[in-house]
Scaffold this active site. Structure first.
Site, short mmCIF file in Angstrom:
data_model
loop_
_atom_site.label_atom_id
_atom_site.label_comp_id
_atom_site.label_asym_id
_atom_site.label_seq_id
_atom_site.Cartn_x
_atom_site.Cartn_y
_atom_site.Cartn_z
N CYS A 42 114.18 98.98 137.98
CA CYS A 42 114.80 99.44 139.21
C CYS A 42 114.79 98.30 140.24
O CYS A 42 113.91 97.45 140.24
CB CYS A 42 114.04 100.65 139.76
SG CYS A 42 114.79 101.37 141.24
N ASP A 44 114.06 98.57 143.25
CA ASP A 44 113.03 98.87 144.25
C ASP A 44 112.12 97.67 144.52
O ASP A 44 111.59 97.06 143.59
CB ASP A 44 112.19 100.07 143.74
CG ASP A 44 111.33 100.67 144.84
OD1 ASP A 44 110.53 99.93 145.44
OD2 ASP A 44 111.46 101.88 145.09
N ARG A 46 109.26 97.47 145.46
CA ARG A 46 107.85 97.65 145.10
C ARG A 46 107.60 97.48 143.61
O ARG A 46 106.48 97.69 143.14
CB ARG A 46 107.39 99.04 145.56
CG ARG A 46 107.49 99.24 147.05
CD ARG A 46 107.41 100.70 147.42
NE ARG A 46 108.56 101.46 146.89
CZ ARG A 46 108.73 102.77 147.07
NH1 ARG A 46 107.82 103.46 147.72
NH2 ARG A 46 109.79 103.37 146.57
N HIS A 98 110.10 103.89 137.36
CA HIS A 98 108.87 104.00 138.15
C HIS A 98 108.79 105.36 138.81
O HIS A 98 109.81 105.98 139.11
CB HIS A 98 108.78 102.87 139.19
CG HIS A 98 109.82 102.94 140.27
ND1 HIS A 98 109.53 103.39 141.54
CD2 HIS A 98 111.13 102.62 140.28
CE1 HIS A 98 110.63 103.33 142.28
NE2 HIS A 98 111.61 102.87 141.54
N CYS A 101 110.64 107.02 142.55
CA CYS A 101 111.92 106.30 142.67
C CYS A 101 112.85 107.06 143.62
O CYS A 101 113.11 108.25 143.43
CB CYS A 101 112.57 106.18 141.29
SG CYS A 101 114.14 105.29 141.31
CO CO Z 1 113.62 103.17 141.89
#
Ligand code: CO
Length: 222
Positions: A42, A44, A46, A98, A101
């Site tokens: 992803c 993301d 993080r 993850h 999400c």
């Molecule tokens: Co995500």
């Protein structure tokens, strides 16, 4: 206007630290890359691929998009997979979702985000396919985590169905496709038991992974 000086400073410090350990590091790397793994994760912020698995530049080929989707006709993702498998000869493809999400949570809640709703429509397809199971999960956060796990298993299946993976296996190339999920709250990855190492086992592995999830077995930290 805000400048990005800090990022340049960070970059200089980072390159300096690496050169201190190995003065030829960048020179060697500039000549050739030999990654063993392709990471599909992803976007993301993080979930930083290299850091999570402790790999240096040159060791991990990476593709990231919102909600780590492998869409059958996504030329971008397919090109990354093809380059990784055919040219770089990676041995492992890791699809890593993850928990927590935002894309998955928006799908569960039916939130309107804008253009990305069209992209997340693929995730709605996954949700609809497993509607019966997800209907029994209480709370949006839990439903999102379960959908996140199901999504990884579905995307692993999608990787296995690409002409790239199938042709690699047909010519006897060693290639394993794995499905993982990463926990934002503990920094740990869990294997979803959906590793496929050849064309023949793809459907069986998919069925087993889906049923062990829907029968309530928790994803394990290896
Ligand atoms: Co995500």
């Amino acid at each position: 206007m805000e400048t990005l000086n800090q990022l340049f400073e960070n970059n200089k410090a980072w390159a300096g630290r690496i050169r201190q350990e190995d003065p030829d590091f960048f020179l060697k790397l500039s000549r050739q890359q030999f990654p063993t793994y392709l990471w599909i994760g992803c976007s993301d912020s993080r979930v930083p691929a290299n850091q999570i698995v402790g790999l240096l530049p040159g060791e991990l080929f990476v593709h990231r998009n919102v909600a780590n989707l492998v869409v059958h006709t996504d030329l971008n993702c397919l090109s990354v997979i093809q380059f990784a498998v055919d040219i770089l000869k990676v041995r492992h493809i890791i699809v890593c979702g993850h928990y927590g999400c935002s894309g998955v949570l928006a799908t569960v809640r039916g939130d309107r985000l804008g253009l990305s709703d069209n992209w997340l429509r693929h995730l709605q397809d996954v949700r609809q396919r497993h509607e019966k199971y997800l209907a029994g999960v209480t709370g949006d956060a839990d439903a999102a985590d379960r959908l996140g796990e199901l999504n990884v298993i579905e995307q692993v299946a999608n990787v296995c169905q690409t002409t790239i993976a199938r042709e690699a296996w047909e010519r006897g190339q060693e290639l394993a496709v794995h499905g993982w999920i990463y926990g934002l709250q503990d920094g740990l990855t869990r294997d979803l038991g959906t590793t496929v190492t050849n064309c023949r086992e793809a459907f069986g592995v998919y069925d087993t992974a889906i049923s062990s999830l829907t029968e309530g077995k928790k994803a394990r930290v290896s």
